[in-house]
Design a protein around this motif. Structure first.
Motif, mmCIF file in Angstrom:
data_model
loop_
_atom_site.group_PDB
_atom_site.id
_atom_site.type_symbol
_atom_site.label_atom_id
_atom_site.label_comp_id
_atom_site.label_asym_id
_atom_site.label_seq_id
_atom_site.Cartn_x
_atom_site.Cartn_y
_atom_site.Cartn_z
ATOM 1 N N ASP A 105 -21.739 1.414 -0.340
ATOM 2 C CA ASP A 105 -22.815 0.136 -0.059
ATOM 3 C C ASP A 105 -22.775 -1.108 -0.001
ATOM 4 O OD1 ASP A 105 -24.643 0.803 2.649
ATOM 5 O OD2 ASP A 105 -26.037 1.623 1.541
ATOM 6 N N THR A 106 -21.901 -1.321 -0.464
ATOM 7 C CA THR A 106 -22.374 -2.302 -1.414
ATOM 8 C C THR A 106 -21.458 -3.968 -1.242
ATOM 9 O OG1 THR A 106 -22.814 -4.010 -3.551
ATOM 10 C CG2 THR A 106 -20.333 -2.378 -3.297
ATOM 11 N N SER A 107 -20.960 -4.907 -1.107
ATOM 12 C CA SER A 107 -20.727 -5.900 -0.218
ATOM 13 C C SER A 107 -19.393 -6.273 -1.111
ATOM 14 C CB SER A 107 -21.410 -6.877 -0.325
ATOM 15 O OG SER A 107 -21.436 -8.193 -0.915
ATOM 16 N N LEU A 108 -18.074 -6.716 -0.439
ATOM 17 C CA LEU A 108 -17.326 -7.000 -1.322
ATOM 18 C C LEU A 108 -17.338 -8.160 -2.946
ATOM 19 C CD1 LEU A 108 -14.024 -6.736 -2.127
ATOM 20 C CD2 LEU A 108 -13.583 -8.177 -0.196
ATOM 21 N N SER A 109 -18.004 -8.848 -2.203
ATOM 22 C CA SER A 109 -19.229 -9.930 -3.229
ATOM 23 C C SER A 109 -19.636 -9.499 -4.240
ATOM 24 C CB SER A 109 -19.841 -11.382 -2.412
ATOM 25 O OG SER A 109 -20.653 -10.819 -1.786
ATOM 26 N N ASP A 110 -20.793 -8.765 -4.098
ATOM 27 C CA ASP A 110 -20.692 -7.794 -4.957
ATOM 28 C C ASP A 110 -19.989 -7.344 -6.352
ATOM 29 O OD1 ASP A 110 -23.670 -8.382 -4.139
ATOM 30 O OD2 ASP A 110 -23.771 -6.754 -3.709
ATOM 31 N N LEU A 111 -18.807 -6.739 -5.715
ATOM 32 C CA LEU A 111 -17.941 -5.664 -6.865
ATOM 33 C C LEU A 111 -17.135 -7.131 -7.406
ATOM 34 C CD1 LEU A 111 -16.571 -3.321 -4.231
ATOM 35 C CD2 LEU A 111 -18.388 -2.980 -6.436
ATOM 36 N N VAL A 112 -16.547 -8.038 -6.684
ATOM 37 C CA VAL A 112 -15.738 -9.350 -7.644
ATOM 38 C C VAL A 112 -16.599 -9.975 -7.979
ATOM 39 C CG1 VAL A 112 -13.768 -8.385 -5.957
ATOM 40 C CG2 VAL A 112 -16.207 -10.504 -5.025
#
Length: 77
Positions: free
Chosen positions: A69-76
């Motif tokens: 439940d997070t965005s891809l941008s938060d992971l990268v």
């Protein structure tokens, strides 16, 4: 064209992405095994993503982001 071996900065970024995945997973209080079940991967693949030891598919990161439940941008970041 990819180079072999990968430049050090690529490995560093891969590890940072793995750290972000681990932090998001721990924040949700779920195990690698549970995350793997949620996204349809095996636990070893989730571990490799978190360790940054192997390149991963963008598709896998999208599935992980959705499961956490997070965005891809938060992971990268």
């Amino acid at each position: 064209m990819p180079t072999d071996p990968m430049p050090a900065w690529v490995i560093t970024r891969r590890r940072k992405i793995g750290d972000n995945v681990r932090a998001a997973r721990n924040a949700k209080k779920i195990s690698q095994e549970r995350l793997a079940e949620l996204v349809g991967l095996d636990r070893k693949t989730v571990n490799r993503i978190e360790q940054g030891t192997h390149a991963t598919l963008i598709d896998h990161l999208l599935l992980v982001a959705a499961a956490l439940d997070t965005s891809l941008s938060d992971l990268v970041r």
